[in-house]
Design a protein around this motif. Structure first.
Motif, mmCIF file in Angstrom:
data_model
loop_
_atom_site.group_PDB
_atom_site.id
_atom_site.type_symbol
_atom_site.label_atom_id
_atom_site.label_comp_id
_atom_site.label_asym_id
_atom_site.label_seq_id
_atom_site.Cartn_x
_atom_site.Cartn_y
_atom_site.Cartn_z
ATOM 1 N N UNK A 1 0.886 -1.161 0.039
ATOM 2 C CA UNK A 1 0.061 -0.114 -0.041
ATOM 3 C C UNK A 1 0.791 1.137 -0.073
ATOM 4 N N UNK A 2 2.091 1.001 0.561
ATOM 5 C CA UNK A 2 3.072 2.311 0.417
ATOM 6 C C UNK A 2 3.207 2.862 -0.885
ATOM 7 N N UNK A 3 2.905 2.019 -2.117
ATOM 8 C CA UNK A 3 3.468 2.512 -3.414
ATOM 9 C C UNK A 3 2.423 3.630 -3.456
ATOM 10 N N UNK A 4 1.026 3.636 -3.416
ATOM 11 C CA UNK A 4 0.072 4.395 -3.541
ATOM 12 C C UNK A 4 -0.045 5.804 -2.540
ATOM 13 N N UNK A 5 0.309 5.320 -1.386
ATOM 14 C CA UNK A 5 0.447 6.272 -0.422
ATOM 15 C C UNK A 5 1.583 7.382 -0.893
ATOM 16 N N UNK A 6 2.869 6.732 -1.031
ATOM 17 C CA UNK A 6 3.853 7.691 -1.515
ATOM 18 C C UNK A 6 3.622 8.557 -2.944
ATOM 19 N N UNK B 1 3.601 13.035 -6.826
ATOM 20 C CA UNK B 1 4.534 12.291 -7.907
ATOM 21 C C UNK B 1 3.442 11.918 -9.138
ATOM 22 N N UNK B 2 2.544 11.246 -8.436
ATOM 23 C CA UNK B 2 1.529 10.716 -9.565
ATOM 24 C C UNK B 2 0.790 12.029 -10.380
ATOM 25 N N UNK B 3 0.635 13.151 -9.629
ATOM 26 C CA UNK B 3 -0.013 14.630 -10.118
ATOM 27 C C UNK B 3 0.984 14.869 -11.211
ATOM 28 N N UNK B 4 2.336 14.951 -10.846
ATOM 29 C CA UNK B 4 3.440 15.196 -11.737
ATOM 30 C C UNK B 4 3.407 14.429 -13.160
ATOM 31 N N UNK C 1 0.080 -1.033 -8.247
ATOM 32 C CA UNK C 1 0.349 -0.185 -9.421
ATOM 33 C C UNK C 1 -0.627 -0.234 -10.360
ATOM 34 N N UNK C 2 -1.183 -1.509 -10.776
ATOM 35 C CA UNK C 2 -2.004 -1.557 -11.568
ATOM 36 C C UNK C 2 -3.456 -1.016 -11.387
ATOM 37 N N UNK C 3 -3.775 -1.375 -10.054
ATOM 38 C CA UNK C 3 -4.875 -0.517 -9.353
ATOM 39 C C UNK C 3 -5.074 1.075 -9.433
ATOM 40 N N UNK C 4 -3.735 1.512 -9.341
ATOM 41 C CA UNK C 4 -3.507 2.844 -9.283
ATOM 42 C C UNK C 4 -4.012 3.537 -10.880
ATOM 43 N N UNK D 1 -6.479 11.726 -4.174
ATOM 44 C CA UNK D 1 -7.331 10.415 -4.342
ATOM 45 C C UNK D 1 -6.407 9.189 -4.283
ATOM 46 N N UNK D 2 -5.465 9.223 -4.856
ATOM 47 C CA UNK D 2 -4.675 8.089 -5.126
ATOM 48 C C UNK D 2 -4.145 7.683 -3.601
ATOM 49 N N UNK D 3 -3.673 8.864 -2.895
ATOM 50 C CA UNK D 3 -3.135 8.753 -1.560
ATOM 51 C C UNK D 3 -4.054 7.960 -0.574
ATOM 52 N N UNK D 4 -5.460 8.580 -0.510
ATOM 53 C CA UNK D 4 -6.234 7.992 0.003
ATOM 54 C C UNK D 4 -6.642 6.459 -0.242
#
Length: 524
Positions: free
Chosen positions: A139-144, A150-153, A290-293, A320-323
């Motif tokens: 879960x740390x992948x999506x939290x980070x 980073x995902x917004x970038x 990662x696929x879920x993201x 949203x991805x963080x939550x």
């Protein structure tokens, strides 16, 4: 009827979908909202029942274990949905169980150290604890990626053209859960499909007290009718001498949930015992996270359009991805047996009912929590045959896929460059996962079959996901192929103002945090 000249026929691009009765921040009456929320709850049961039914027996669990996993899954889904709609993207999205996690979970189930445990119940507990540990770490992948922005970038490289295959395949990529499942019990599935289309489309103009009741509640009406019909067939002994396969797909009592469910049971963290941690299990599960993201990113784009909101800015998408990462952490702590993602079918229901209200989805989360505690009542609704849900998926997944195709209006589809990118990414997004699926079915393992189990899970999970393959292909081609003079053709002028929260004045209306929390977490 007067004829129109070709030059008079224009359909200008619109960044907000028209024709919805209620958008994200407008609400129907409380009575109607509660009924619509219950409808979303019923729809969420399909996947919530199917995944424990598939995985728990493989883990050595009994019917009682299966019911507890189902209740836990529904309970945590309700919590995650509330968190996402209140503090995440704030879009009207149900956060439910995900089939994406099945590949690494099955790999954990078949781990030699767990598979050789002789006692079934002990094997179930040890396997569940191993799955919990893998979910907690991964879960740390999506939290980070979420809270670090980073995902917004990364999302700044997404153009309307690049998002077309991703969002479209969020719907089209689930075709295996549509009519192929309907065909397993065609005497139930086909009437459900016909009735749902008839009520929601052909009879949608029938009103009761100025309310389009058949359009708005076509799902619950058609499910009630066909469920009763299926129960009559079951009670009359129509499937008494049928094959096991037919009985599983047609009978209303095949899941054995009602008899096994307790009257009242409150799921709680670490109810299966302390999680166990294994590096190989965790690395394999990270691929599913990662696929879920990626799949959730496409679903958020579709949900924004079907709730008549503007595309979520990069800051909101990351939030949203963080939550959602927090949600997967909760999945691990409570022991749901799988990870979570945005429920695509519930996104499609927004379009079918033309109600994109956030309040409705929050009410559905309340039903999830309530009925997960009252086990017998929740199990009653969960006894609906999955074939009935599959018939509904044929329509709802199609709506989500069509939303993805609607992004083409912002692009120049008279450009050979755009035609190439769209066609290749759509085709590969369907073709590569189909190859992985067929290979796995014939060989009983994925195309990646090395001694490194975590590597196998990585490759087999990522390339079994149509939206993931589509994103890799489309975004790479869109950002490397003749990109210098293609900004207008790609549709970037339409989306550039949605990159930042303050780029469009409507963003504040749709995505501002409640309880004046923006004072402490100012948007970027």
């Amino acid at each position: 009827m007067s004829e129109f000249k070709p030059e008079e026929i224009t359909h200008p691009p619109m960044d907000q979908l028209q024709g919805l009765e209620y958008c994200i921040d407008s609400n129907p009456s409380w009575g109607e909202a509660i009924a619509l929320g219950f409808q979303h709850y019923i729809l969420s049961l399909g996947t919530a029942v199917m995944i424990p039914t598939l995985l728990v027996p493989l883990m050595g669990g009994s019917d009682g274990d299966k019911v507890r996993v189902f209740q836990t899954l529904l309970f945590v889904s309700g919590i995650n949905t509330l968190l996402q709609t209140l503090f995440g993207t704030r879009l009207p999205t149900v956060i439910g169980a995900s089939f994406t996690f099945v590949v690494p979970i099955v790999s954990i189930i078949h781990d030699s150290s767990l598979a050789r445990i002789p006692d079934d119940h002990e094997r179930f507990l040890q396997t569940m604890r191993a799955i919990q540990g893998a979910l907690i770490v991964s879960s740390s992948i999506q939290i980070i990626l979420g809270y670090s922005q980073l995902w917004g970038i990364c999302s700044r490289f997404f153009s309307p053209l690049g998002m077309v295959p991703v969002v479209a395949l969020v719907g089209f990529g689930l075709f295996e859960r549509g009519f192929p499942v309907v065909g397993r019990c065609v005497e139930i599935g086909l009437p459900m499909l016909i009735l749902f289309v008839a009520l929601s489309q052909y009879l949608k103009h029938i009103h009761a007290r100025h309310l389009p009741i058949l359009e708005r509640f076509s799902l619950i009406i058609s499910i009630t009718v066909i469920w009763a019909y299926a129960h009559i067939l079951t009670a009359s002994g129509a499937y008494k001498h049928s094959s096991v396969h037919t009985q599983i797909n047609c009978r209303t009592d095949s899941a054995h949930l009602i008899s096994s469910a307790p009257w009242i049971k409150i799921p709680y963290p670490l109810q299966w015992g302390a999680p166990t941690f294994d590096a190989g299990h965790s690395f394999g599960m990270m691929a599913a996270v990662f696929v879920s993201l990626i799949e959730s990113t496409g679903a958020y784009k579709a949900a924004a359009r079907l709730s008549s909101a503007t595309p979520p800015p990069a800051h909101v998408l990351s939030r949203g991805i963080g939550w959602q990462g927090i949600g997967i952490l909760l999945d691990g702590l409570f022991g749901t047996g799988t990870g979570s993602t945005v429920s695509v079918e519930n996104v499609g229901l927004l379009g079918s009912t033309k109600v994109g209200s956030r309040r409705v989805v929050q009410i559905s989360a309340g039903f999830m929590i309530f009925f997960s505690i009252l086990g017998k009542f929740g199990a009653l609704f969960a006894s609906i045959p999955f074939t009935i849900f599959a018939a509904v998926y044929c329509v709802l997944f199609g709506i989500v896929a069509a939303v993805g195709l609607s992004f083409l209006q912002f692009t120049n589809m008279n450009s050979m460059r755009n035609l190439f990118i769209t066609g290749v990414s759509l085709f590969l997004g369907l073709s590569i996962p189909e190859y992985f699926f067929r290979y796995t079915m014939s060989a009983q393992h994925g195309p990646a079959h090395t001694r490194a189990g975590w590597f196998n899970d990585y490759i087999n999970t990522i390339f079994s996901s149509p939206p993931t393959v589509a994103l890799i292909t489309a975004v790479f081609l869109d950002n490397t192929l003749d990109v210098k003079d293609a900004a207008r053709d790609r549709g970037m002028p339409w989306w550039v103002r949605f990159r930042t929260f303050k780029g469009d004045s409507r963003n504040e209306e749709f995505y501002t945090l409640p309880f004046n929390l923006n004072r402490f977490f100012p948007p970027s």
